[in-house]
Design an enzyme around this catalytic site. Sequence first.
Site, PDB file in Angstrom:
ATOM      1  CB  CYS A 341     -24.754   3.074 -30.038  1.00 54.15           C
ATOM      2  SG  CYS A 341     -26.200   1.926 -29.887  1.00 54.15           S
ATOM      3  NE  ARG A 370     -35.165   1.237 -31.176  1.00 54.09           N
ATOM      4  CZ  ARG A 370     -34.872   1.817 -30.098  1.00 54.09           C
ATOM      5  NH1 ARG A 370     -35.413   1.679 -28.930  1.00 54.09           N
ATOM      6  NH2 ARG A 370     -33.578   2.311 -29.919  1.00 54.09           N
ATOM      7  CD  GLN A 388     -32.667   6.222 -30.358  1.00 47.74           C
ATOM      8  OE1 GLN A 388     -31.710   6.319 -30.831  1.00 47.74           O
ATOM      9  NE2 GLN A 388     -33.295   5.637 -29.257  1.00 47.74           N
ATOM     10  CG  ASP A 390     -28.755   8.242 -29.730  1.00 49.68           C
ATOM     11  OD1 ASP A 390     -28.583   8.356 -28.550  1.00 49.68           O
ATOM     12  OD2 ASP A 390     -28.822   7.082 -30.281  1.00 49.68           O
ATOM     13  CG  HIS A 392     -23.911   7.174 -28.663  1.00 55.05           C
ATOM     14  ND1 HIS A 392     -24.573   7.431 -29.789  1.00 55.05           N
ATOM     15  CD2 HIS A 392     -24.438   5.929 -27.898  1.00 55.05           C
ATOM     16  CE1 HIS A 392     -25.588   6.556 -29.688  1.00 55.05           C
ATOM     17  NE2 HIS A 392     -25.548   5.793 -28.692  1.00 55.05           N
ATOM     18  CE  LYS A 476     -33.167   1.167 -19.660  1.00 49.52           C
ATOM     19  NZ  LYS A 476     -34.222   1.371 -20.716  1.00 49.52           N
ATOM     20  CG  HIS A 522     -25.520   4.086 -25.141  1.00 52.92           C
ATOM     21  ND1 HIS A 522     -25.928   3.573 -26.357  1.00 52.92           N
ATOM     22  CD2 HIS A 522     -24.573   3.371 -24.482  1.00 52.92           C
ATOM     23  CE1 HIS A 522     -24.946   2.654 -26.267  1.00 52.92           C
ATOM     24  NE2 HIS A 522     -24.189   2.547 -25.389  1.00 52.92           N
TER      25      HIS A 522
END
Length: 647
Positions: A341, A370, A388, A390, A392, A476, A522
């Site tokens: 992000c 991570r 991910q 991912d 946004h 979330k 997200h």
Amino acid sequence: MSSKSVKITLPDGSLKSYIGPITAIDVAREISEGLARNVLAARVNDQVVDATRIIDADATLELLTWNDQDGKSTMWHSSAHLMAEALEALYPGVKLGIGPAIDAGFYYDVDFGDRPFDGDQLVLIENKMLELARQKNDFKRADISKTAAIEYFQRKGDEYKLELIDGLADGTITFYSQGNFTDLCRGPHIPNTGFIKAIKILNIAGAYWRGDEKRKQLTRLYGISFLKQKDLSEYLELLEEAKRRDHRKIGQELGLFTFSKKVGKGLPLWLPKGAILRERLENFLRKAQVKAGYDPVVTPHIGSKELYVTSGHYEKYGQDSFQPIRTPAADEEFLLKPMNCPHHCEIYKSQPRSYKELPVRYAEFGTVYRYEQSGELHGLTRVRGFTQDDAHIFCRPDQVKEEFAKVIDLTLYVLKALGFPEFTVQVSLRDPENPQKYIGSDADWNRAESEIQEVAAEKGLKTVVETGEAAFYGPKLDFMVRDAIGRKWQLGTIQVDYNLPQRFELEYVGSDNLKHRPVMIHRAPFGSLERFIAILIENTAGNFPLWLAPDQVAILPISEKYHDYAQQLFLDLQEKDIRGFIDHRDEKIGKKIRDAEVKKIPFMLIVGEKEQSEEKISIRAHGKGDLGTLSLIDFLETFQKEAFRDL
RNA sequence: GCCGACGUAGCUCAGGGGUAGAGCGUUUCCUUGGUAAGGAAGAGGUCGUGGGUUCAAUUCCCAUCGUUGGCUCCA
């Protein structure tokens, strides 16, 4: 006790009158002896109680048996007490923590003191439990004063129970006893230990007292019990089946992924077959995202420390993460990206934005790193480097709900296409007890939390609310599934975020020609490719849908005389983007078929004398057997129909 | 990170104080076969790593790394 009339309403609406007091067992016995023998507990006025509890006023009553989850839970909770009794008998002086029923079975946390404990002793405990169960000891409930309760456990020297009692109000404390064992317990319990006919202690594990890692670790014994030996056998068989579906096992058997100590733990290596699977999934989602108005972006794997200080990730996770990367320049530090992000925020900021262009949707298959706790690493479901799916979405406040709804649609489409029949939708909210865990204002949080719940409701999603499960920057909507061994994992996630736009000072020019702050959503429908594929493997047991299967066909020549024909066929299929290989080995056809079946390859194409002379192919489908002989054109039609069935 | 268990051939596993074994896979040869395992021979292991005990350690002890069941954590 007075004998007044008691009216009982049963679930079917029928009304029965008794000269009270009576118990649930009495009511059951009136219906049938068999039922009375099977009643484990009762629901009286919507509260689960002992089947032997006196009912002395009008009430609704539901008799709970093994067919009710509450019946099972009661049985398992009683089994935990039985295990505790066995433990006290075998290991005098053990101290007991808590011993509840869980989804499947029960556990008890015990402190064995200095005594060593190992798995070999489990059978002894099981046998002791069965011995005690056969005594058919009644579970007896007793109200007890706080003083008396404290006195009892002081005498016993069990500091854990004393701590539990400390948190209870006088007048609400009850003890349950069976045989020689008495425990602090709210109940309810089954009538007597004789119901417990089959027991298995499944595993031992450490567990912190009261879930606090700063406190003493107790030994947790997990077990399960049944009314019949046969049910236990079936359950154990189910566990075996689950093990066979384990993605770590299938991943190795099918050559999908591996790990290397030298590369580092929790860092998966995708083998060719697994890489194809991943690529197929990515392309599937890319296509769906183009239709949904997403724009692909690409960002680097590292970012300056400043970037994460701005986002708040550094403060929150900096110490528990991979540590900064240094360069020859003094004071220059970069972090491996734990999230995409912040990078996407900077892309948003790369030019001024007008309200007219919103929403913008940036999508990236972003690999993040991570530093997960070593004890948490697990196959592909919990790793230290993962990708991910991912994206946004930057939108105006008035667009949040519509955008959120669209993402729900996309996520449901993905889950449906991949045949995920069982998932729960979880609304993850902030923990009101721990406001320091979150950034941002209450007003923004309240707004985001209600927006999520409103949209979920409008979409008709059945949700489970979990407080304390939110991300530090926003609430979330999480799509949760279970793996083969019953563990719950988050796959897809959608998050509303008012905080990062503020921290990154994101803006757009509104129709009023003033600067406004966008809202970020997200989202990741898969969550991570790694975890998603892990669950996909377990759901399908490695029998992937045709469009995903790494090898879609295996061409099996009857003998080497037909290798040329097989080669031509291979090229024709490749031309049509069909993936496969020729089994050139000097083996009989039965062996080649067996191996292709074991590798779960959807179609086996058998070519020999007959096929070559007729220019045809014999088709065998995985798990289905011989489909007969087809021309190439007819096979392609069959193939395409199957390949696009789910899409 | 914490508690427990485990680590022997590419894979699944047996063994055990006197320098290792099976099945599958792999290689070579024979066989050229019709819908879930054709036959034979061979190769392959400093028993995770480092210390210690011992005449001798893969085996026992300690540490370490990795895997694993839980706990805690999960942007």
